[in-house]
Design a protein around this motif. Structure first.
Motif: not given
Ligand SMILES: [Zn+2]
Length: 368
Positions: A180, A184, A248, A262, A266
């Motif tokens: 994650d 990002h 996302h 989550h 990803n």
């Protein structure tokens, strides 16, 4: 964690509500918060029932405890879910409208004022970076999706990022949360818009994950690797102030519909979306290849960009991420349910290549 008691005292919190989740409580991490506070005469109230993908049930009962125990501040202890739930609890202690009214998609953040109680955030994973972020993501019945609430007033007053607290995080969660953080940084670097500061942070964040995540997965007590990952997670959340992307938007419905973690979503989606972005962001993907440790000397830009995709696939394999959504509990019939939800998700709007409904379906099927 030595900073905790001075931080709580410094914010004049006399009775904090500790917001956490059952997994963190079972690891004995709650005592790492409540014991040092008790030692300085501060007794905590505890709400430790935050869900993996928080809904209203992770917020309203916490608000009740906060009020019932006459708390005057919040300490969030956990991954992104606990910190996000704590932000929503904080909001609801002083804001009376239902949570859906604060939905970022209808500029609900404009209704949020600066009067919430102080919040100290202690991340127990190196992933979301929610401890330095201005948003909270809660799945709401009224919207039927992961709903982003965004306001500068949601930012924690103090974040205590102590890599040692992540020593006990098991390898599969280290891998998923770490991916994650990587996503990002990577999506922020590819996101449309002019923001050289975020770009610089994002590239360094990608480099830190590449260098430290495999080591942190193999040896959870490696302080250098855990420190690198903690920094990369924070950098990712700072970098994505610029924006995120289609990974996302595809990932959020996988949590609400298929209940997936989550970070894991990803990780599986990332190479597919990078490949989709090759035609629109070749130069930037080539930059990412360098950050991912690829030797691009004398290599054509297109080949370097493709090498970045291959580097992510190798990293996923090395840290034990399953290659396909079907290996992570997703059923094929879920795809058509998720496509409209992915289209509604705002993250895709800054993806370097516009993503149509057909593209979303193609990407889900490719990852499936
Ligand atoms: Zn994320």
């Amino acid at each position: 964690m030595g900073q905790l008691a001075p931080s709580v005292k410094g914010l004049a919190i006399r009775r904090p509500l500790v917001v956490s989740d059952p997994g963190v409580a079972a690891c004995g991490l709650l005592e790492r918060v409540t014991d040092p506070l008790r030692a300085v005469g501060v007794e905590c109230a505890v709400f430790d029932r935050v869900e993996g993908n928080p809904t209203e049930a992770s917020v309203y009962p916490g608000v009740e405890i906060y009020r019932g125990q006459q708390c005057d501040g919040i300490v969030a202890l956990g991954g992104g879910s606990a910190i996000d739930a704590a932000k929503a609890i904080r909001l609801k202690t002083t804001h009376d409208l239902p949570l859906e009214d604060y939905d970022d998609l209808k500029n609900g953040g404009d209704l949020i004022t600066f009067n919430g109680p102080p919040l100290v955030a202690i991340p127990t994973t190196a992933g979301t970076g929610s401890e330095v972020g201005r948003s909270t993501v809660i799945t709401l019945k009224a919207t039927g999706r992961k709903t982003v609430i965004f306001s500068p007033h949601l930012l924690p007053n103090i974040a205590i990022a102590d890599p040692e607290i992540t020593f006990g995080l098991p390898p599969h969660l280290t891998a998923a949360t770490g991916m994650d953080a990587l996503t990002h940084n990577l999506e922020a670097y590819l996101a449309l818009g002019y923001h050289p500061m975020c770009d610089a942070i994002a590239l360094k964040g990608v480099e830190l994950v590449h260098r430290n995540l495999p080591l942190a997965v193999r040896d959870g007590r490696n302080l250098e690797a855990r420190t690198g990952m903690m920094a990369a997670a924070i950098m990712g959340a700072v970098a994505f102030q610029k924006g995120l992307g289609t990974v996302h938007s595809l990932a959020h419905p996988l949590s609400t519909v298929a209940g997936m973690h989550h970070g894991l979503t990803n990780a599986i989606l990332l190479p597919h979306v990078m490949r989709f972005n090759l035609s629109a962001a070749g130069k930037r993907l080539a930059d990412l290849a360098v950050a991912l440790g690829v030797d691009t000397q004398g290599v054509a830009m297109d080949s370097a960009a493709q090498a970045a995709v291959a580097a992510i696939e190798r990293l996923n394999t090395e840290i034990g991420i399953p290659a396909r959504l079907r290996d992570a509990g997703v059923r094929e019939e879920m795809i058509l349910v998720m496509v409209p939800l992915a289209m509604e998700d705002g993250c895709r709007l800054l993806n370097p290549r516009p993503t149509s409904r057909e593209d979303m379906e193609m990407l889900y099927r490719a990852a499936y």
